[in-house]
Design a protein around this motif. Structure first.
Motif, mmCIF file in Angstrom:
data_model
loop_
_atom_site.group_PDB
_atom_site.id
_atom_site.type_symbol
_atom_site.label_atom_id
_atom_site.label_comp_id
_atom_site.label_asym_id
_atom_site.label_seq_id
_atom_site.Cartn_x
_atom_site.Cartn_y
_atom_site.Cartn_z
ATOM 1 N N LEU A 41 5.379 3.241 6.945
ATOM 2 C CA LEU A 41 4.049 3.742 6.593
ATOM 3 C C LEU A 41 3.836 3.729 5.086
ATOM 4 O O LEU A 41 2.768 3.328 4.600
ATOM 5 C CB LEU A 41 3.881 5.163 7.144
ATOM 6 N N ALA A 42 4.843 4.156 4.323
ATOM 7 C CA ALA A 42 4.718 4.151 2.865
ATOM 8 C C ALA A 42 4.595 2.730 2.324
ATOM 9 O O ALA A 42 3.794 2.461 1.421
ATOM 10 C CB ALA A 42 5.926 4.858 2.244
ATOM 11 N N ALA B 224 1.106 1.453 3.085
ATOM 12 C CA ALA B 224 0.091 2.121 2.264
ATOM 13 C C ALA B 224 0.084 1.583 0.838
ATOM 14 O O ALA B 224 -0.987 1.355 0.249
ATOM 15 C CB ALA B 224 0.343 3.626 2.265
ATOM 16 N N VAL C 100 -1.342 -2.092 0.936
ATOM 17 C CA VAL C 100 -2.770 -2.146 1.223
ATOM 18 C C VAL C 100 -3.593 -1.692 0.017
ATOM 19 O O VAL C 100 -4.661 -2.242 -0.269
ATOM 20 C CB VAL C 100 -3.091 -1.284 2.468
ATOM 21 N N SER C 101 -3.099 -0.703 -0.697
ATOM 22 C CA SER C 101 -3.829 -0.195 -1.855
ATOM 23 C C SER C 101 -3.729 -1.113 -3.069
ATOM 24 O O SER C 101 -4.388 -0.869 -4.082
ATOM 25 C CB SER C 101 -3.311 1.198 -2.226
#
Length: 206
Positions: free
Chosen positions: A22-23, A26, A29-30
């Protein structure tokens, strides 16, 4: 007890894998990049071993006081912008300095396209990332082993408990037929002997 321990290990392993994935997603994607701070030039703002999240931006967006990450002397450096000036060609030149340093960096920095500005710093996380990068195969193997043995212990204990709770059926052996060999001559002689014996007993009785 062992069943609960296996469940706990499996839950922890899956949680760690989920959080790491998940990290990673994230951050990607950012549009952020990650760098590990290995020096103390930015103490106490950014500690050694911190993980900094860097966003590529246009040089015109950088202001005095921002912390930027750039390549300096063939290594990535994270320092604070102390002043911004204009070059003879109309570009921007940045004077940088580490918070813990007494003097500024010797050369002003110019960036043709983009420069990385630090958006956040996570203390100690850099040590974790560096360890994962160095031993990620061993870590994945360890997590996989913990997950496997945890699940296996749960299945074995569940099977043993089910086997203990269910009574074993009683199996009866199959009856085997017994063959008896009869000799006809022997049977006839036995019959004649029985008749003679019967006649003798009748005669004696008369």
């Amino acid at each position: 007890m062992a069943k609960n321990f296996g469940n706990i290990l499996s839950t922890i392993a899956f949680a760690v894998l989920f959080l790491l994935c998940l990290a990673f997603v994230a951050v990607r994607v950012s549009g952020l990049s990650t760098f590990v701070v290995t020096g103390g030039s930015m103490e106490p703002s950014i500690h050694i071993g911190s993980l900094v999240l860097v966003q590529p931006v246009s040089p015109s967006e950088v202001q005095v006081g921002d912390v930027i990450t750039f390549q300096h002397y063939d290594q990535m450096t994270t320092h604070r912008v102390t002043s911004i000036s204009t070059t003879s060609l109309g570009g921007l030149a940045f004077t940088t300095k580490g918070d813990a340093n007494v003097i500024a960096d010797p050369d002003d920095k110019t960036f043709a396209a983009q420069v990385g500005i630090v958006r956040a710093g996570v203390p100690v996380a850099g040590y974790v990332v560096a360890s994962v990068q160095a031993y990620w195969r061993l870590l994945l193997t360890l997590i996989a082993a913990i997950t496997f043995f945890g699940c296996a212990s749960v299945l074995v204990l569940r099977k043993e408990s089910s086997a203990a709770a269910t009574p074993k059926p009683v199996t009866l052996g199959r009856l085997q037929p017994v063959r008896i060999a009869v000799d006809p001559d022997e049977a006839w002689r036995a019959h004649i002997a029985w008749l003679e014996s019967s006649r003798r007993r009748a005669a004696m009785a008369a």
